[in-house]
Design a protein around this motif. Structure first.
Motif: not given
Length: 670
Positions: A451, A449, A444-446
């Protein structure tokens, strides 16, 4: 040349303002989304190249800013009073008779309109431009949320046509449409974050976001319903709103002027059914005396106007059969019971499932398989069982619904931690939903990350045997994921490259990415900065961890359990071999100190030397704790320009020191 550029910028701004209005207010777009985006990009490029033509009302400002902002409290020129509520038609009749009596028999009209279930807002316009947007607050003053409101596409930054007063206020409701709300909750559910109970809460939380870019992403809507000012055009409330519609405001098409009590009843009955087809949440009807002259004659009580009342719809409830209770396992092992029922129409949707939250809720309801249960939605989008028709039980009613004792996915015996309402599956290294959930959390991004990967892709890779834990991500090869015919070569390369790049993620985010139960972002930062390496964290004792501000017994014991598991220690070892950071860098170590250790600090106002986020990072780097509100435990306030008057007053009363930017920087540099 400069004049030509300026004219081109103005032309694009005017065109985009018009298309915004056509799309978001009239729901009648004239151009494609692609053409709109092309014009927007052209304007953004021109504005970036020519900052001398900056305009705060430009359509490009609709996307919001990722700069944090502190809301300033602004007094209302006209108090924002609440309406008296009624829940039955007899009380509506009583209101009608009070108006008739108060006007001493003079004929009057009632304007009937929808009561939208959102966040009240007051918009001030001067010379046709939006200058201020303020929340209701306590009715006397509210928060200035102008920058956030500018991202809401249906609210005009500049007015259309003419005939509007030089200065006026218009009030309305900020709303989150059902579609935006469902998308937001779906995303939160995937991240195992608490769901918003209803669109009103979601709209309120969004509008109070310190990041206007977040507000822009969530696609809020707004309906305006009341015009105030010294020189508004008409005596009639209804007529003023029709004028406001021509200026570019979004006004409900469901408004109606009536004169009789039966007309009001007919309006209520119609919308009690039809509201279920609206794209936004409503919870009632508002009745207002139309003439503002008559409104002034009727006046106010201490809390509400005598010339208006709100009729609240009853929360919709349905009765249906409970067929089974199933159990879902989340990323952290939380086991949630779900009621599976005969399909029933409720608040505009067909409901087949309802959450039962936890074992305690099941116990309180005393559910039996085959029970006839009452399901409610009302303003809540998440269906819930609110009761059981015990009188309907018969010989065919099945056994009592009991909470399970073993995980439905892997069979492990469930555990319940002290102080927790939920039961958990402890088998976090071999339970499939937890494995996939932890991988989704890791990417996840937090966290790391990574993508181009999402839940569906993770599930596909898991089913194909490519990944069984997060360390397996670093072994994925392009040829394994580029499709049988190689048509997904570019996306495969992007995924592999993003996985490789994740080894540069800072250590504190690696601690968070591991998905240790109860260890959120803040706890992960605290642990990483205190122990400085994964080895030190893995060998830390309970006493060591309890020395850290914000780390309690539950988190500390969870960390100890995590590293006591051989599979987790092996996972960390493999991640280390792949190059993932397992300690603070030299640069991070040199920038950290304990100068603010044990201190709770409030950051408030607008800053010039550093951004708010940078100051908060500095506080954490030097061992301090960022807190949002002032209390007797606050060590000091770091104050910039325009610090909120309420915070300033509270700090003064409690004797809390207030430091300027320069004083704070000197404090941490000394």
């Amino acid at each position: 040349m400069q004049m030509e550029v300026k004219e081109q910028i103005e032309r694009l701004r005017n065109e985009l303002h018009r298309h915004n209005y056509n799309y978001y207010v009239l729901n009648a777009p004239e151009i494609s989304d692609q053409e709109f985006d092309r014009m927007m990009r052209e304007l953004q490029d021109l504005e970036a190249a020519h900052p001398e033509f900056d305009d705060p009302d430009s359509p490009t400002r609709r996307v919001g800013s990722d700069l944090n902002q502190e809301f300033v409290q602004v007094p209302h020129r006209y108090p924002m009073l609440s309406l008296s509520n009624t829940y039955n038609k007899q009380e509506v009749a009583d209101f009608y008779e009070r108006v008739r009596s108060g006007l001493e028999g003079e004929p009057f009209e009632i304007c009937c309109e929808m009561k939208y279930d959102g966040l009240s807002i007051s918009l001030t316009y001067e010379q046709g431009r939006l200058v201020r947007a303020v929340t209701r607050g306590d009715g006397v003053q509210g928060d200035d949320v102008t920058e956030n409101v500018k991202t809401i596409r249906c609210i005009p930054l500049r007015l259309n046509g003419n005939g509007y007063p030089e200065e006026f206020e218009i009030r309305g409701e900020i709303l989150m449409p059902w579609t935006s709300f469902e998308t937001l909750n779906r995303e939160r559910e995937e991240r195992e974050e608490p769901l918003f109970a209803n669109p009103r809460n979601a709209a309120s939380g969004t509008l109070k976001s310190k990041n206007s870019a977040v507000v822009a992403q969530r696609k809020l809507d707004a309906y305006l319903y009341y015009l105030l000012g010294e020189h508004i055009p008409f005596d009639g409330h209804y007529e003023n709103l029709q004028a406001a519609r021509s200026w570019g405001f979004k006004i409900s098409g469901g408004m109606k002027k009536v004169t009789t009590l039966q007309d009001i009843y007919d309006f209520i009955d119609y919308w009690d059914v039809e509201r279920k087809n609206l794209p936004v949440a409503t919870d009632g009807i508002v009745l207002k005396v139309n003439s503002q002259r008559q409104q002034r004659a009727l006046g106010y009580t201490a809390k509400s106007p005598r010339w208006a009342i709100a009729y609240k719809f009853q929360a919709e409830r349905a009765r249906t059969r409970l067929n089974a209770v199933t159990f879902q396992v989340g990323r952290t092992g939380t086991v949630t019971p779900v009621a599976n029922m005969d399909p029933v129409q409720l608040a505009g949707t067909v409901v087949r499932r309802a959450t039962l939250h936890n074992a305690d809720v099941m116990e309180q309801l005393d559910l039996h398989i085959g029970d006839m249960v009452y399901v409610e939605k009302g303003g809540e989008i998440i269906p819930k069982i609110v009761g059981v028709d015990a009188d309907a039980r018969g010989p065919e009613t099945g056994p009592r619904a009991e909470f399970i004792t073993r995980c439905p996915e892997c069979g492990a015996e469930l555990v319940r931690y002290e102080g927790e309402a939920a039961w958990y599956c402890p088998n976090d290294t071999a339970c499939p939903p937890q494995i996939k959930g932890r991988i989704e959390h890791y990417i996840s991004r937090r966290a790391m990350n990574i993508d181009s990967l999402g839940p569906e892709t993770v599930d596909d890779y898991y089913r194909r045997g490519l990944i069984r834990d997060v360390a397996d991500l670093y072994d994925i090869q392009v040829q394994q994921i580029n499709g049988e015919d190689g048509t997904r070569e570019k996306s495969a390369q992007k995924i592999v490259r993003s996985i490789a790049d994740s080894v540069e993620v800072p250590f504190e985010r690696v601690v968070f990415a591991l998905g240790i139960r109860f260890v959120g972002e803040i706890a992960a930062k605290a642990l990483a900065r205190h122990f400085k390496s994964m080895d030190a964290l893995a060998s830390a004792s309970l006493e060591d961890m309890l020395q850290i501000n914000g780390i309690g017994v539950v988190i500390a014991e969870s960390v100890i359990r995590y590293f006591a598991n051989e599979a987790n220690r092996d996972l960390v070892r493999r991640l280390r071999e792949k190059g993932v950071r397992m300690e603070l860098s030299d640069e991070e170590l040199s920038s950290h100190s304990d100068k603010l250790s044990g201190q709770s600090i409030v950051v408030s106002g607008v800053f010039s030397l550093h951004s708010r986020d940078e100051y908060k990072a500095m506080i954490e780097q030097h061992g301090g704790k960022n807190v949002g509100s002032i209390s007797s435990k606050t060590s000091f306030v770091l104050a910039g320009a325009n610090m909120g008057p309420a915070k300033l007053e509270k700090a003064g009363k409690l004797g809390i020191p207030i430091l300027s930017e320069e004083e704070f920087l000197k404090k941490i540099e000394s």
